[in-house]
Every structure is written in C-alpha cells, then in structure tokens.
Scaffold this motif. Structure first.
Motif, PDB file in Angstrom:
ATOM      1  N   ARG A  11      -3.967  -1.833  -8.237  1.00  9.78           N
ATOM      2  CA  ARG A  11      -3.317  -0.711  -7.567  1.00  9.78           C
ATOM      3  C   ARG A  11      -3.506  -0.916  -5.926  1.00  9.78           C
ATOM      4  O   ARG A  11      -4.462  -1.380  -5.533  1.00  9.78           O
ATOM      5  N   TYR A  70      -2.300   1.076  -2.139  1.00 12.65           N
ATOM      6  CA  TYR A  70      -2.033   2.281  -1.337  1.00 12.65           C
ATOM      7  C   TYR A  70      -1.755   2.121   0.155  1.00 12.65           C
ATOM      8  O   TYR A  70      -2.519   0.955   0.544  1.00 12.65           O
ATOM      9  N   TYR A  77      -1.565   4.355   3.433  1.00 16.35           N
ATOM     10  CA  TYR A  77      -1.787   5.725   4.181  1.00 16.35           C
ATOM     11  C   TYR A  77      -1.500   5.404   5.628  1.00 16.35           C
ATOM     12  O   TYR A  77      -1.604   4.342   6.382  1.00 16.35           O
ATOM     13  N   PHE A 120      -1.286  10.052   2.359  1.00 14.62           N
ATOM     14  CA  PHE A 120      -0.601   8.701   1.589  1.00 14.62           C
ATOM     15  C   PHE A 120       0.654   8.682   1.880  1.00 14.62           C
ATOM     16  O   PHE A 120       1.711   9.699   2.223  1.00 14.62           O
ATOM     17  N   TYR A 142       2.459   4.014  -3.243  1.00 11.14           N
ATOM     18  CA  TYR A 142       1.656   3.453  -3.848  1.00 11.14           C
ATOM     19  C   TYR A 142       2.224   2.339  -4.783  1.00 11.14           C
ATOM     20  O   TYR A 142       3.561   2.641  -5.401  1.00 11.14           O
ATOM     21  N   GLU A 167       5.588   5.660  -6.600  1.00 13.20           N
ATOM     22  CA  GLU A 167       5.553   6.859  -5.568  1.00 13.20           C
ATOM     23  C   GLU A 167       5.712   6.768  -4.088  1.00 13.20           C
ATOM     24  O   GLU A 167       4.898   5.760  -3.576  1.00 13.20           O
ATOM     25  N   LEU A 174      -3.292   2.227   7.271  1.00 13.77           N
ATOM     26  CA  LEU A 174      -4.550   1.843   6.245  1.00 13.77           C
ATOM     27  C   LEU A 174      -3.866   1.344   5.109  1.00 13.77           C
ATOM     28  O   LEU A 174      -2.778   2.000   4.366  1.00 13.77           O
ATOM     29  N   GLY A 189      -9.923   6.465  -9.538  1.00 11.12           N
ATOM     30  CA  GLY A 189      -9.630   6.795  -7.997  1.00 11.12           C
ATOM     31  C   GLY A 189     -10.366   6.156  -6.993  1.00 11.12           C
ATOM     32  O   GLY A 189     -10.094   6.609  -5.791  1.00 11.12           O
ATOM     33  N   GLN A 247     -10.993   3.934  -4.221  1.00 14.46           N
ATOM     34  CA  GLN A 247     -10.219   3.166  -3.453  1.00 14.46           C
ATOM     35  C   GLN A 247     -11.189   2.602  -2.210  1.00 14.46           C
ATOM     36  O   GLN A 247     -11.846   3.083  -1.680  1.00 14.46           O
TER      37      GLN A 247
END
Lengths: 114, 114
Positions: free
Chosen positions: A31, A33, A35, A45, A48, A56, A91, A101, A103
């Motif tokens: 995963r 992400y 930011y 956010f 992802y 998303e 980020l 979750g 991260q």
C-alpha cells in the motif's frame, strides 16, 4: 529495510511548469499513500494505491494532479501547470495490508512555486 | 467520517517537566489511534498506536498514551521532557476500511525550555 525514500527533497519551480515527484516505498509494502502538508497543518490525504491500482483520490486532487504506480513498486506524483497554491510538502507513506493502518513515512518533497 | 482535534496549537514546557498533549477524535466505531512526531526537516515517525486491548499504550522515547472511549480522547504523555523532544506532534485516527485510511489532526508544536 531502507525506509521510504522520496526524490527530490526540494523543488522550486515557476508557476505554470510541470513537476514530478518520486516515492520508493518499503519493498514489501503493497500500500502506498500520498499526502500534502502545508505549514501549520497535519498531512492531508491525496490518494492511495494497493499494488498498482489507484483505489481512492481525494477531492483535493484536482485534474492537474496525477499519480501512478505502474509496477506496484515506486510511485510518481505529477502536478501540471503548477500554481502558487500548490506550494507544500508532499509526503509519501507505505504500509502492509492487514497491519491496521500503520504507515511509514518518507522525508517528503518540499515544493515551492514562484 | 473520522476527524481529529488537537486543542493546543503550541505548548512550551521546561526540560524535566511532565507533558500531556491532548487529542480528541470523532469516529463511529472503535478507532485505530496513532501519535506521530515530526522534527524539522524530518518525516513523520510513529510514536505509538492503539488498536485494541489495554487502553494505556507505551511507545518509543518514553511516551505513553491513554485511550478513553467515554471522552473520545487519546492524550499523549511523558513524565520528563528532554530538549530533543521539541517537535511537532500529530494525533491520527484510522478506520478499519478496505485501505486503512488515516486522518491527521492539525498538530501541536512543542517547545522545550532548557
């Protein structure tokens, strides 16, 4: 495990130019992400990925923003026609599915649009 | 949707004094809760996390946090602050969604007086 890395660490660009940032996650993390963090705020956010699929996107991610993770490893975030309001720290974080979750963050890319 | 508030924008403490940083969250189910620290020019580092079980969790660098469901709070504490603890602290709440989305609070800036 070398952690999450981001390149470049700093980018100064003129308004209207395109910029691209790269993120290399922790190797076994599926995963990833993105930011955005502005001064005095917490990370917001943006988008992802699970493996190579972008699952998303935030409303913050306008049409000028695009992110890819073509092989499910590194990811790129491109901003087209930059605006002064895009100036921020971008980020990247990665995590392992099923790890509730947790991260791990990279050092960030600071973008300044002049 | 999840949300996080950190009522204190900035806190100053003397070295050796105790510290408590406040965090309140909003989430309909049992949340995942995190505290991250960000030093100048550094990425976010996870201090501690709460998923379930014991409501008092221990983290790195001598920090602890207590989950209080009745107050929707997850306050961070340290009995004796060191000058190196000066940094920005972010509380975050995660949800057990398909991709473990995490929402960050606005942060509390900690200054330490020698």
């Amino acid at each position: 495990d070398t952690g999450v890395s981001q390149d470049p660490r700093h980018k100064i660009t003129k308004r209207g130019q395109n910029v691209t940032f790269r993120c290399d996650p922790i190797s076994e993390h599926n995963r990833l992400y993105w930011y955005r963090q502005t001064l005095g705020q917490g990370p917001e956010f943006l988008t992802y990925f699970q493996n190579e699929a972008q699952l998303e996107k935030s409303r913050l991610l306008s049409d000028r923003f695009s992110a890819e993770r073509p092989k499910g490893s590194f990811s790129t975030l491109e901003i087209q026609r930059t605006e002064q309001g895009d100036s921020a720290m971008y980020l990247c974080a990665s995590s392992l599915a099923g790890n509730s979750g947790e991260q791990y963050f990279g050092p960030g890319t600071r973008l300044t649009v002049t | 949707a999840q949300s996080v508030t950190q009522p204190d924008i900035h806190i100053t403490v003397s070295e050796g004094a105790s510290l408590e940083l406040r965090c309140n969250y909003s989430y309909g189910a049992t949340p995942y809760l995190f505290w991250y620290v960000q030093s100048p020019g550094q990425g976010l580092q996870l201090l501690l996390k709460y998923f379930s079980g014991d409501t008092l969790v221990q983290g790195i660098k001598g920090f602890e946090a207590e989950f209080k469901r009745s107050q929707s709070s997850f306050n961070l504490r340290k009995p004796s602050v060191h000058w190196s603890d000066a940094a920005e602290y972010f509380c975050a709440v995660g949800a057990s969604t398909s991709y473990d989305k995490v929402i960050f609070g606005p942060g509390t800036s900690l200054s330490v007086i020698p």
